[in-house]
Design a protein around this motif. Sequence first.
Motif, PDB file in Angstrom:
ATOM      1  N   ALA A  95     -55.146 -45.317  -5.576  1.00 28.17           N
ATOM      2  CA  ALA A  95     -54.847 -44.057  -4.895  1.00 28.17           C
ATOM      3  C   ALA A  95     -54.017 -44.298  -3.639  1.00 28.17           C
ATOM      4  N   ASN A  96     -54.407 -45.306  -2.843  1.00 25.29           N
ATOM      5  CA  ASN A  96     -53.648 -45.633  -1.640  1.00 25.29           C
ATOM      6  C   ASN A  96     -52.235 -46.095  -1.979  1.00 25.29           C
ATOM      7  N   HIS A  97     -52.108 -46.885  -3.042  1.00 25.15           N
ATOM      8  CA  HIS A  97     -50.792 -47.375  -3.461  1.00 25.15           C
ATOM      9  C   HIS A  97     -49.888 -46.217  -3.871  1.00 25.15           C
ATOM     10  N   THR A  98     -50.434 -45.292  -4.645  1.00 20.26           N
ATOM     11  CA  THR A  98     -49.640 -44.147  -5.100  1.00 20.26           C
ATOM     12  C   THR A  98     -49.156 -43.329  -3.914  1.00 20.26           C
ATOM     13  N   TYR A  99     -49.998 -43.174  -2.918  1.00 19.59           N
ATOM     14  CA  TYR A  99     -49.655 -42.335  -1.761  1.00 19.59           C
ATOM     15  C   TYR A  99     -48.681 -43.024  -0.811  1.00 19.59           C
ATOM     16  N   ASN A 100     -48.895 -44.316  -0.546  1.00 23.44           N
ATOM     17  CA  ASN A 100     -48.165 -44.994   0.527  1.00 23.44           C
ATOM     18  C   ASN A 100     -47.019 -45.891   0.078  1.00 23.44           C
ATOM     19  N   ARG A 101     -47.108 -46.452  -1.121  1.00 25.67           N
ATOM     20  CA  ARG A 101     -46.130 -47.475  -1.502  1.00 25.67           C
ATOM     21  C   ARG A 101     -45.251 -47.091  -2.681  1.00 25.67           C
ATOM     22  N   ALA A 102     -45.746 -46.259  -3.577  1.00 23.82           N
ATOM     23  CA  ALA A 102     -44.945 -45.877  -4.744  1.00 23.82           C
ATOM     24  C   ALA A 102     -43.788 -44.980  -4.312  1.00 23.82           C
ATOM     25  N   ALA A 103     -42.632 -45.218  -4.887  1.00 29.43           N
ATOM     26  CA  ALA A 103     -41.463 -44.391  -4.575  1.00 29.43           C
ATOM     27  C   ALA A 103     -41.686 -42.972  -5.104  1.00 29.43           C
ATOM     28  N   PRO A 104     -41.371 -41.948  -4.312  1.00 33.17           N
ATOM     29  CA  PRO A 104     -41.574 -40.557  -4.754  1.00 33.17           C
ATOM     30  C   PRO A 104     -40.421 -40.077  -5.632  1.00 33.17           C
ATOM     31  N   ASP A 105     -40.207 -40.777  -6.734  1.00 34.94           N
ATOM     32  CA  ASP A 105     -39.070 -40.462  -7.598  1.00 34.94           C
ATOM     33  C   ASP A 105     -39.477 -39.942  -8.975  1.00 34.94           C
ATOM     34  N   ILE A 113     -59.978 -41.450  -9.412  1.00 34.53           N
ATOM     35  CA  ILE A 113     -61.069 -40.496  -9.622  1.00 34.53           C
ATOM     36  C   ILE A 113     -61.274 -39.584  -8.415  1.00 34.53           C
ATOM     37  N   GLY A 114     -61.707 -38.353  -8.710  1.00 30.94           N
ATOM     38  CA  GLY A 114     -61.821 -37.318  -7.694  1.00 30.94           C
ATOM     39  C   GLY A 114     -62.827 -37.589  -6.604  1.00 30.94           C
ATOM     40  N   GLY A 115     -63.800 -38.454  -6.865  1.00 34.14           N
ATOM     41  CA  GLY A 115     -64.790 -38.761  -5.846  1.00 34.14           C
ATOM     42  C   GLY A 115     -64.180 -39.302  -4.564  1.00 34.14           C
ATOM     43  N   LEU A 116     -62.992 -39.885  -4.658  1.00 39.76           N
ATOM     44  CA  LEU A 116     -62.327 -40.434  -3.473  1.00 39.76           C
ATOM     45  C   LEU A 116     -61.933 -39.342  -2.483  1.00 39.76           C
ATOM     46  N   ILE A 117     -61.749 -38.129  -2.974  1.00 38.91           N
ATOM     47  CA  ILE A 117     -61.385 -37.026  -2.082  1.00 38.91           C
ATOM     48  C   ILE A 117     -62.519 -36.753  -1.101  1.00 38.91           C
ATOM     49  N   THR A 118     -63.747 -36.873  -1.579  1.00 38.10           N
ATOM     50  CA  THR A 118     -64.899 -36.734  -0.682  1.00 38.10           C
ATOM     51  C   THR A 118     -64.856 -37.806   0.399  1.00 38.10           C
ATOM     52  N   GLN A 119     -64.495 -39.025   0.006  1.00 36.53           N
ATOM     53  CA  GLN A 119     -64.454 -40.123   0.973  1.00 36.53           C
ATOM     54  C   GLN A 119     -63.438 -39.857   2.078  1.00 36.53           C
ATOM     55  N   GLN A 120     -62.347 -39.176   1.737  1.00 38.04           N
ATOM     56  CA  GLN A 120     -61.358 -38.831   2.766  1.00 38.04           C
ATOM     57  C   GLN A 120     -62.005 -37.992   3.865  1.00 38.04           C
ATOM     58  N   TYR A 121     -62.801 -36.989   3.459  1.00 36.84           N
ATOM     59  CA  TYR A 121     -63.403 -36.090   4.437  1.00 36.84           C
ATOM     60  C   TYR A 121     -64.649 -36.678   5.093  1.00 36.84           C
ATOM     61  N   LEU A 122     -65.069 -37.840   4.604  1.00 33.09           N
ATOM     62  CA  LEU A 122     -66.133 -38.585   5.267  1.00 33.09           C
ATOM     63  C   LEU A 122     -65.555 -39.589   6.255  1.00 33.09           C
ATOM     64  N   ASN A 123     -64.213 -39.549   6.393  1.00 29.77           N
ATOM     65  CA  ASN A 123     -63.496 -40.455   7.303  1.00 29.77           C
ATOM     66  C   ASN A 123     -63.710 -41.916   6.932  1.00 29.77           C
ATOM     67  N   ASP A 124     -63.746 -42.180   5.635  1.00 32.42           N
ATOM     68  CA  ASP A 124     -63.875 -43.555   5.162  1.00 32.42           C
ATOM     69  C   ASP A 124     -62.665 -44.356   5.636  1.00 32.42           C
ATOM     70  N   LYS A 125     -62.916 -45.509   6.264  1.00 30.38           N
ATOM     71  CA  LYS A 125     -61.833 -46.316   6.828  1.00 30.38           C
ATOM     72  C   LYS A 125     -60.866 -46.840   5.761  1.00 30.38           C
ATOM     73  N   GLY A 126     -61.328 -46.949   4.529  1.00 31.07           N
ATOM     74  CA  GLY A 126     -60.455 -47.474   3.488  1.00 31.07           C
ATOM     75  C   GLY A 126     -59.470 -46.461   2.938  1.00 31.07           C
ATOM     76  N   VAL A 127     -59.714 -45.177   3.185  1.00 31.12           N
ATOM     77  CA  VAL A 127     -58.851 -44.128   2.640  1.00 31.12           C
ATOM     78  C   VAL A 127     -57.617 -43.959   3.517  1.00 31.12           C
ATOM     79  N   SER A 128     -56.434 -44.130   2.934  1.00 35.01           N
ATOM     80  CA  SER A 128     -55.191 -43.947   3.685  1.00 35.01           C
ATOM     81  C   SER A 128     -54.292 -42.943   2.975  1.00 35.01           C
ATOM     82  N   PHE A 129     -54.883 -41.826   2.571  1.00 36.74           N
ATOM     83  CA  PHE A 129     -54.105 -40.751   1.963  1.00 36.74           C
ATOM     84  C   PHE A 129     -54.660 -39.407   2.401  1.00 36.74           C
TER      85      PHE A 129
END
Length: 354
Positions: A95-105, A113-129
């Motif tokens: 997920a982080n790779h798709t958001y930060n490193r993959a070319a938007p082409d 998986i969708g569970g990572l979206i919850t982690q974003q709002y939990l301020n998980d340090k590993g989430v960079s999207f």
Amino acid sequence: MAYLFGKRAPNMQRTLRRCLERATLAALSLCIAFPIIAQDRFFEGKTIRIIVGFPPGSGVDAYSRAIARHMGKHIPGNPTVSVENMAGAGSLIAANHTYNRAAPDGLTIGNWIGGLITQQYLNDKGVSFDAQKFEWVGSPVRIHNICAFAKKSGITSLDRWQQSKAPVKIGAAGSTTADIPRLLMKYTKLPIQLIEGYKGMPDVHLAAEAGEVAGFCASWEGTKAIWHNVLNAGEGMVVLQAVNKSHPEHPKIPLAVDLIQSTEGRELFNLVVHNVGGTINRLYSLPPGTPKGRAHALQTAFQQTMKDADFLAEAKKGRLDIDPLTGSEIARIVAGVKLIAPATFERLRGIIRP
């Protein structure tokens, strides 16, 4: 001159108007057709990569490989579609790779998986999207989470689990597979020892078969696709459903939500397990900034693939349930998560990020 500007003048004016209208329509047609032609030429001869956040042999991987074999013929220009596995952290690396490193082409599609979206709002340090900024392609299925155990563990029913005098070891590969046991530990009296750190569910399955753990909590769709030999042999069984409503294949298996008495527990369980961990669990996304025309072409192709007779035949053979969501449906659900009160996430943080 009198002839030109006398009685015939209105007719000439009408003729000129018609000529101008036709010229305008022709110009508009060219403007509309040009992006379509350009789109066809862009994808032609190229390869689209699906970055899967789990290892080969997982349920998520099985869906992506089936989709990759059929989606290309529905994309303008008929590009090749390949699968690349980028496993780790419950698909967070992908997920982080798709958001930060993959070319938007339009040539990289992230599958996580969708569970990572919850982690974003939990301020998980590993989430960079920021989930709100992805372009969503779609999802092939709405997930029904379950807890299953190897027969050798002795946990062959919910009663056996409840009566266990020792904590029952549950294996997890991050995200929802760990969140479900943590919520059960907080809001039920089920004896649980959570064993985390597995790279993917195939490793958890092997651990259950070897007796390293008793079982796991994960999607029924992935479990029956990958663990079907164990299930069919009677060496593994589902003892609990982490859903709001029984799956048609498990009408008599108890529901976890019925074990949760508190309103808070039910609210958090529904958020983590049913909404982002179930409804939008198998996500396909594009990097932010992907051109709208290319995103639309891929969204359309994805939905056409979900109706493709050859794809559906392969999915049936591989025990892959198909119950798709569109990109716009996913976007609405993701937007809804942002509206949840911060206090709710604060309570959740103390449970699944102790």
